[in-house]
Design an enzyme around this catalytic site. Structure first.
Site, short mmCIF file in Angstrom:
data_model
loop_
_atom_site.label_atom_id
_atom_site.label_comp_id
_atom_site.label_asym_id
_atom_site.label_seq_id
_atom_site.Cartn_x
_atom_site.Cartn_y
_atom_site.Cartn_z
CB CYS A 52 23.91 70.66 58.24
SG CYS A 52 25.65 70.16 58.05
CB CYS A 121 40.38 77.24 48.10
SG CYS A 121 40.16 78.91 47.53
#
Length: 135
Positions: A52, A121
């Site tokens: 997005c 991560c």
């Protein structure tokens, strides 16, 4: 400030994303370590959600964790990410999602550097990169 939600049907997501992006963002997939385009990326700029476009992480908070995935010690804004419990591999981890579209980004661990001590991560496939303009 609340982040506006981005809601598409799965059909639209499949059209907007590559198969790898769809697998990571919409199916909670993980790319193999040391294979993503941003794991060793060092250019200055902004990492956005590949789904997005919401700004997620700055290159200023990126560090080499040795794990093979892009790692950051903080998001650009706390409200741009959401977290949830993940027990999918028989252990407890904290999953990180884009606050706007809900896309799976990766996981956060308590073994990062100062000042936060956190290691976000993140899968490269979940990110797009916007280079910083040279001054």
């Amino acid at each position: 400030m609340a982040v506006p939600k981005v809601i598409y049907t799965e059909e639209v997501w499949r059209r907007l994303l590559t198969p790898e992006q769809y697998h990571v963002l919409r199916e909670q997939g993980t790319e193999p370590a040391f294979t993503g385009k941003y794991w060793d990326h060092k250019a200055p700029g902004l990492y956005r959600c590949a789904g997005c476009g919401l700004p997620l992480f700055s290159s200023e908070t990126k560090f080499d964790s040795g794990t093979g995935w892009p790692s950051f010690y903080a998001p650009v804004a706390p409200e741009h990410i959401e977290m949830s419990d993940d027990y999918s591999l028989g252990m407890h981890r904290i999953e990180v999602h884009c606050a706007a579209c809900g896309g799976h980004l990766g996981h956060v661990f308590p073994d990062g550097p100062p000042p936060t001590g956190l290691r976000y991560c993140i899968n490269s496939a979940a990110l797009s990169f916007e280079a910083k303009e040279a001054a």
